[in-house]
Design a protein around this motif. Sequence first.
Motif, PDB file in Angstrom:
ATOM      1  N   GLN A   1      -6.187  -5.682 -12.728  1.00 57.19           N
ATOM      2  CA  GLN A   1      -6.610  -4.427 -12.109  1.00 57.19           C
ATOM      3  C   GLN A   1      -7.893  -4.686 -11.352  1.00 57.19           C
ATOM      4  O   GLN A   1      -8.886  -5.129 -11.915  1.00 57.19           O
TER       5      GLN A   1
ATOM      6  N   THR B   1      -0.360   4.387  -0.481  1.00 54.65           N
ATOM      7  CA  THR B   1      -1.191   5.562  -0.261  1.00 54.65           C
ATOM      8  C   THR B   1      -0.759   6.306   1.010  1.00 54.65           C
ATOM      9  O   THR B   1       0.075   5.809   1.770  1.00 54.65           O
ATOM     10  N   ASP B   2      -1.381   7.455   1.229  1.00 52.98           N
ATOM     11  CA  ASP B   2      -1.048   8.258   2.414  1.00 52.98           C
ATOM     12  C   ASP B   2      -1.516   7.611   3.711  1.00 52.98           C
ATOM     13  O   ASP B   2      -1.002   7.923   4.788  1.00 52.98           O
TER      14      ASP B   2
ATOM     15  N   GLU C   1     -10.582  -2.845  -9.575  1.00 53.19           N
ATOM     16  CA  GLU C   1     -11.146  -1.502  -9.445  1.00 53.19           C
ATOM     17  C   GLU C   1     -12.558  -1.633  -8.898  1.00 53.19           C
ATOM     18  O   GLU C   1     -13.504  -1.922  -9.624  1.00 53.19           O
TER      19      GLU C   1
ATOM     20  N   GLU D   1      -8.918  -2.398   3.475  1.00 56.44           N
ATOM     21  CA  GLU D   1      -8.075  -2.885   2.389  1.00 56.44           C
ATOM     22  C   GLU D   1      -7.416  -4.206   2.773  1.00 56.44           C
ATOM     23  O   GLU D   1      -7.320  -5.120   1.958  1.00 56.44           O
TER      24      GLU D   1
ATOM     25  N   ASP E   1       0.841  -1.191   0.000  1.00 60.33           N
ATOM     26  CA  ASP E   1       0.000   0.000   0.000  1.00 60.33           C
ATOM     27  C   ASP E   1       0.877   1.242   0.000  1.00 60.33           C
ATOM     28  O   ASP E   1       1.593   1.510   0.965  1.00 60.33           O
TER      29      ASP E   1
ATOM     30  N   LYS F   1      -1.037  -1.207  -4.331  1.00 57.76           N
ATOM     31  CA  LYS F   1      -2.066  -0.171  -4.196  1.00 57.76           C
ATOM     32  C   LYS F   1      -1.370   1.189  -4.287  1.00 57.76           C
ATOM     33  O   LYS F   1      -1.014   1.797  -3.275  1.00 57.76           O
ATOM     34  N   PRO F   2      -1.204   1.712  -5.522  1.00 56.64           N
ATOM     35  CA  PRO F   2      -0.514   2.985  -5.687  1.00 56.64           C
ATOM     36  C   PRO F   2      -1.407   4.197  -5.397  1.00 56.64           C
ATOM     37  O   PRO F   2      -0.903   5.265  -5.086  1.00 56.64           O
ATOM     38  N   THR F   3      -2.729   4.023  -5.527  1.00 57.16           N
ATOM     39  CA  THR F   3      -3.687   5.104  -5.272  1.00 57.16           C
ATOM     40  C   THR F   3      -4.881   4.527  -4.529  1.00 57.16           C
ATOM     41  O   THR F   3      -5.002   3.321  -4.357  1.00 57.16           O
ATOM     42  N   TYR F   4      -5.781   5.417  -4.156  1.00 54.41           N
ATOM     43  CA  TYR F   4      -6.998   4.973  -3.469  1.00 54.41           C
ATOM     44  C   TYR F   4      -7.973   4.287  -4.421  1.00 54.41           C
ATOM     45  O   TYR F   4      -8.871   3.580  -3.985  1.00 54.41           O
ATOM     46  N   LEU F   5      -7.808   4.463  -5.719  1.00 54.56           N
ATOM     47  CA  LEU F   5      -8.782   3.986  -6.697  1.00 54.56           C
ATOM     48  C   LEU F   5      -8.565   2.549  -7.149  1.00 54.56           C
ATOM     49  O   LEU F   5      -9.512   1.873  -7.516  1.00 54.56           O
TER      50      LEU F   5
END
Length: 175
Positions: free
Chosen positions: A142, A40-41, A144, A48, A38, A115-119
């Motif tokens: 992917q 993400t921030d 999504e 997740e 993960d 998980k590079p982004t929240y999407l």
Amino acid sequence: MKRFLMVLGVCFCISLFVTSVHAEPRPKVMALDFQLNDMTDIPNAPEELERIALLSSAFHQKLAEKDIELIAPNEAIKAAMASQSATYLYSNVENAAQLAEGSGADYLLIGVALKPTYLFVYPRLLLVDIKTRKVLMSKSSQLESSWTDRNTTIRTAANLAQVVKDRLLKLDGTK
């Protein structure tokens, strides 16, 4: 008529025995749980982690349904998964294969859920030949969907299991 049915039954039993004796042994696969990478921030959100656990369990279930013989991860692999980063085994294939030696498995499946982004989540798989320590297949998908969308997660697991089954059949055909 009774004698005919008896002879027919004996022939059927013999054919089953001969088929099982001449059947090729199935490849044994050590399929690891997907590790969440993960980026993400807010990494490793409980939702997740739950989705990735579902992805792993559904993937293992779909592999078993496809008649793939699964070997449980050995202690060396478990220790590496617990003490190293999520991408350690994925990035160090030769070491991962060495850790899996002696387990009885022919192949090692290493999964990382990037998980590079929240999407999006990108489940990535490597199929490794344990003896040669070479990658035989690299596949990504992917994912999504919302964390709560179990069906998409399970469908993704099923699709990845089918890719693995197809590759194993292709490898078996080249022997």
